[in-house]
Scaffold this motif. Structure first.
Motif, PDB file in Angstrom:
ATOM      1  N   ARG A  12     -46.433  12.577  27.003  1.00 46.90           N
ATOM      2  CA  ARG A  12     -47.407  11.493  26.969  1.00 46.90           C
ATOM      3  C   ARG A  12     -47.379  10.782  28.319  1.00 46.90           C
ATOM      4  O   ARG A  12     -46.345  10.221  28.718  1.00 46.90           O
ATOM      5  CB  ARG A  12     -47.082  10.506  25.844  1.00 46.90           C
ATOM      6  CG  ARG A  12     -47.019  11.143  24.450  1.00 46.90           C
ATOM      7  CD  ARG A  12     -48.381  11.623  23.990  1.00 46.90           C
ATOM      8  NE  ARG A  12     -48.337  12.244  22.675  1.00 46.90           N
ATOM      9  CZ  ARG A  12     -48.843  11.685  21.577  1.00 46.90           C
ATOM     10  NH1 ARG A  12     -49.418  10.484  21.630  1.00 46.90           N
ATOM     11  NH2 ARG A  12     -48.788  12.321  20.418  1.00 46.90           N
ATOM     12  N   ARG A  13     -48.493  10.787  29.013  1.00 43.73           N
ATOM     13  CA  ARG A  13     -48.561  10.215  30.348  1.00 43.73           C
ATOM     14  C   ARG A  13     -48.744   8.696  30.294  1.00 43.73           C
ATOM     15  O   ARG A  13     -49.330   8.146  29.353  1.00 43.73           O
ATOM     16  CB  ARG A  13     -49.702  10.847  31.144  1.00 43.73           C
ATOM     17  CG  ARG A  13     -49.535  12.342  31.363  1.00 43.73           C
ATOM     18  CD  ARG A  13     -48.303  12.658  32.190  1.00 43.73           C
ATOM     19  NE  ARG A  13     -48.127  14.104  32.365  1.00 43.73           N
ATOM     20  CZ  ARG A  13     -47.063  14.648  32.963  1.00 43.73           C
ATOM     21  NH1 ARG A  13     -46.086  13.884  33.412  1.00 43.73           N
ATOM     22  NH2 ARG A  13     -46.974  15.966  33.092  1.00 43.73           N
ATOM     23  N   ALA A  14     -48.271   8.037  31.347  1.00 49.19           N
ATOM     24  CA  ALA A  14     -48.328   6.576  31.419  1.00 49.19           C
ATOM     25  C   ALA A  14     -49.738   6.055  31.208  1.00 49.19           C
ATOM     26  O   ALA A  14     -49.959   5.065  30.502  1.00 49.19           O
ATOM     27  CB  ALA A  14     -47.775   6.106  32.767  1.00 49.19           C
ATOM     28  N   GLY A  15     -50.711   6.716  31.813  1.00 49.83           N
ATOM     29  CA  GLY A  15     -52.087   6.254  31.733  1.00 49.83           C
ATOM     30  C   GLY A  15     -52.731   6.421  30.380  1.00 49.83           C
ATOM     31  O   GLY A  15     -53.820   5.874  30.136  1.00 49.83           O
ATOM     32  N   GLU A  16     -52.093   7.170  29.474  1.00 49.16           N
ATOM     33  CA  GLU A  16     -52.632   7.380  28.137  1.00 49.16           C
ATOM     34  C   GLU A  16     -52.228   6.277  27.166  1.00 49.16           C
ATOM     35  O   GLU A  16     -52.752   6.212  26.048  1.00 49.16           O
ATOM     36  CB  GLU A  16     -52.152   8.723  27.584  1.00 49.16           C
ATOM     37  CG  GLU A  16     -52.567   9.933  28.410  1.00 49.16           C
ATOM     38  CD  GLU A  16     -51.908  11.217  27.928  1.00 49.16           C
ATOM     39  OE1 GLU A  16     -51.067  11.148  27.005  1.00 49.16           O
ATOM     40  OE2 GLU A  16     -52.217  12.274  28.470  1.00 49.16           O
ATOM     41  N   ARG A  17     -51.308   5.419  27.581  1.00 53.54           N
ATOM     42  CA  ARG A  17     -50.806   4.403  26.665  1.00 53.54           C
ATOM     43  C   ARG A  17     -51.864   3.350  26.366  1.00 53.54           C
ATOM     44  O   ARG A  17     -52.711   3.026  27.209  1.00 53.54           O
ATOM     45  CB  ARG A  17     -49.569   3.719  27.262  1.00 53.54           C
ATOM     46  CG  ARG A  17     -48.366   4.620  27.389  1.00 53.54           C
ATOM     47  CD  ARG A  17     -47.240   3.932  28.142  1.00 53.54           C
ATOM     48  NE  ARG A  17     -47.616   3.628  29.513  1.00 53.54           N
ATOM     49  CZ  ARG A  17     -46.823   3.011  30.382  1.00 53.54           C
ATOM     50  NH1 ARG A  17     -45.620   2.604  30.004  1.00 53.54           N
ATOM     51  NH2 ARG A  17     -47.233   2.787  31.614  1.00 53.54           N
ATOM     52  N   LYS A  28     -47.728  -2.285  27.851  1.00 56.21           N
ATOM     53  CA  LYS A  28     -48.131  -0.904  27.601  1.00 56.21           C
ATOM     54  C   LYS A  28     -47.426  -0.424  26.336  1.00 56.21           C
ATOM     55  O   LYS A  28     -46.196  -0.540  26.209  1.00 56.21           O
ATOM     56  CB  LYS A  28     -47.745  -0.002  28.775  1.00 56.21           C
ATOM     57  CG  LYS A  28     -48.228  -0.491  30.149  1.00 56.21           C
ATOM     58  CD  LYS A  28     -49.721  -0.433  30.276  1.00 56.21           C
ATOM     59  CE  LYS A  28     -50.177  -0.524  31.739  1.00 56.21           C
ATOM     60  NZ  LYS A  28     -49.524  -1.577  32.518  1.00 56.21           N
ATOM     61  N   HIS A  29     -48.195   0.152  25.405  1.00 56.33           N
ATOM     62  CA  HIS A  29     -47.677   0.539  24.095  1.00 56.33           C
ATOM     63  C   HIS A  29     -47.640   2.062  23.973  1.00 56.33           C
ATOM     64  O   HIS A  29     -48.680   2.723  24.054  1.00 56.33           O
ATOM     65  CB  HIS A  29     -48.556  -0.031  22.989  1.00 56.33           C
ATOM     66  CG  HIS A  29     -48.959  -1.462  23.191  1.00 56.33           C
ATOM     67  ND1 HIS A  29     -48.033  -2.486  23.283  1.00 56.33           N
ATOM     68  CD2 HIS A  29     -50.180  -2.044  23.338  1.00 56.33           C
ATOM     69  CE1 HIS A  29     -48.674  -3.632  23.456  1.00 56.33           C
ATOM     70  NE2 HIS A  29     -49.975  -3.387  23.499  1.00 56.33           N
ATOM     71  N   SER A  30     -46.455   2.614  23.744  1.00 54.66           N
ATOM     72  CA  SER A  30     -46.343   4.058  23.545  1.00 54.66           C
ATOM     73  C   SER A  30     -46.851   4.490  22.175  1.00 54.66           C
ATOM     74  O   SER A  30     -47.236   5.654  21.997  1.00 54.66           O
ATOM     75  CB  SER A  30     -44.887   4.504  23.718  1.00 54.66           C
ATOM     76  OG  SER A  30     -44.457   4.325  25.050  1.00 54.66           O
ATOM     77  N   PHE A  31     -46.836   3.556  21.200  1.00 58.78           N
ATOM     78  CA  PHE A  31     -47.295   3.840  19.845  1.00 58.78           C
ATOM     79  C   PHE A  31     -48.292   2.760  19.409  1.00 58.78           C
ATOM     80  O   PHE A  31     -48.431   1.735  20.077  1.00 58.78           O
ATOM     81  CB  PHE A  31     -46.111   3.885  18.867  1.00 58.78           C
ATOM     82  CG  PHE A  31     -45.049   4.879  19.239  1.00 58.78           C
ATOM     83  CD1 PHE A  31     -45.177   6.212  18.880  1.00 58.78           C
ATOM     84  CD2 PHE A  31     -43.934   4.485  19.953  1.00 58.78           C
ATOM     85  CE1 PHE A  31     -44.204   7.142  19.228  1.00 58.78           C
ATOM     86  CE2 PHE A  31     -42.954   5.405  20.300  1.00 58.78           C
ATOM     87  CZ  PHE A  31     -43.095   6.737  19.946  1.00 58.78           C
ATOM     88  N   ASP A  38     -53.869   3.802  16.156  1.00 61.82           N
ATOM     89  CA  ASP A  38     -54.279   5.199  16.188  1.00 61.82           C
ATOM     90  C   ASP A  38     -53.484   5.909  15.103  1.00 61.82           C
ATOM     91  O   ASP A  38     -52.260   6.023  15.210  1.00 61.82           O
ATOM     92  CB  ASP A  38     -53.990   5.809  17.561  1.00 61.82           C
ATOM     93  CG  ASP A  38     -54.371   7.281  17.653  1.00 61.82           C
ATOM     94  OD1 ASP A  38     -54.716   7.886  16.614  1.00 61.82           O
ATOM     95  OD2 ASP A  38     -54.307   7.838  18.765  1.00 61.82           O
ATOM     96  N   PRO A  39     -54.120   6.367  14.032  1.00 68.03           N
ATOM     97  CA  PRO A  39     -53.379   6.986  12.928  1.00 68.03           C
ATOM     98  C   PRO A  39     -52.608   8.236  13.344  1.00 68.03           C
ATOM     99  O   PRO A  39     -51.693   8.665  12.635  1.00 68.03           O
ATOM    100  CB  PRO A  39     -54.469   7.312  11.908  1.00 68.03           C
ATOM    101  CG  PRO A  39     -55.735   7.367  12.695  1.00 68.03           C
ATOM    102  CD  PRO A  39     -55.573   6.364  13.788  1.00 68.03           C
TER     103      PRO A  39
END
Length: 257
Positions: A12-17, A28-31, A38-39
């Motif tokens: 999971r890339r930083a910019g996708e968080r 920045k949220h990883s989940f 996001d289910p």
């Protein structure tokens, strides 16, 4: 069943968080977190939250509640003041491991406003940068608790250092204790060219808090990148520049419903 897990690495890339940006906070949220849902991205293993936060000087999170959660905070730069309804208070700074067990319920605040605390390496005029991680406990309804411990000496010795653990294997280590027997958090500060081997476990979460590394079988990871490794077999992580990494070893997953 854990024995049926298929080996894999999900980068999971930083910019996708997901991100929350307001005047005093860059988070920045990883989940999935708060209004960001996001289910397909609610947790990994036992890890429900991994937030990378930067809080402006003189500001922070006002008093708010938590329940039935093990919350570990790891400061990268600056200082964060913790206060809670159980009477605990203190300054969290780089190298200090901190855990709050919410249990039956607790109120706390976290602020970048530490005029009452004096440390030569921490300035209240600078932002505080920290990673906060939540894992589910073994049991609900336990008593609230708090623990902190400076592990700077252990970090300087190198390798993966236990930060917080409920695993019996770490009962004699310097790690602070969490109420989850199937999880442990490690940190490593790596100079360019140094390597560590990740734990062997059904679920391993690698987060690059800063710097850059190469993960065996997955390639380059930079600041803010993460790897969710299923059926991990001790892959090697090598710093390609000075780096700090956070690693969760988990031997169970969240059971919903």
């Amino acid at each position: 069943m854990l024995n049926d897990l298929l080996p894999g690495v999900d980068v999971r890339r930083a910019g996708e968080r997901l991100a929350t940006r307001i005047d005093w906070l860059d988070s920045k949220h990883s989940f999935s977190f708060g209004r960001h849902y996001d289910p397909r991205n609610t947790h990994f293993g036992l890890l429900l939250v991994s937030n990378d936060d930067i809080v402006a000087p003189g500001t922070g999170f006002e008093t708010h509640p938590h329940r039935d959660m093990e919350i570990v905070t790891w400061v990268l730069d600056g200082g964060l003041v913790h206060q809670d309804s159980e009477g605990h208070n203190g300054l969290i700074y780089p190298g200090l491991a901190q855990r709050m067990s919410a249990g039956t319920g607790i109120l706390h605040s976290e602020k970048n406003d530490h005029g009452a605390f004096t440390r030569p390496d921490v300035s209240s005029k600078d932002p505080v940068h920290f990673v906060q991680m939540w894992v589910v406990p073994d049991e609900s309804g336990s008593a609230p608790g708090y623990e902190q411990l400076d592990i700077t000496t252990e970090l300087t010795r190198g390798g993966l250092v236990p930060v917080a653990s409920g695993m019996p294997a770490h009962a004699e280590s310097s790690a602070i204790r969490i109420g989850q027997r199937d999880a442990a958090l490690f940190a490593a500060r790596l100079s360019a060219g140094e390597s560590v081997d990740l734990p062997t476990a059904p679920f391993v979460h690698l987060y690059v808090a800063r710097g850059a590394v190469s993960l065996e079988g997955a390639g380059a990871l930079g600041t803010g990148d993460a790897a969710r490794i299923t059926a991990a077999e001790g892959q090697r992580v090598t710093a390609t520049e000075d780096a700090e990494v956070l690693v969760w070893e988990m031997h169970a997953g969240v059971q919903f419903g």
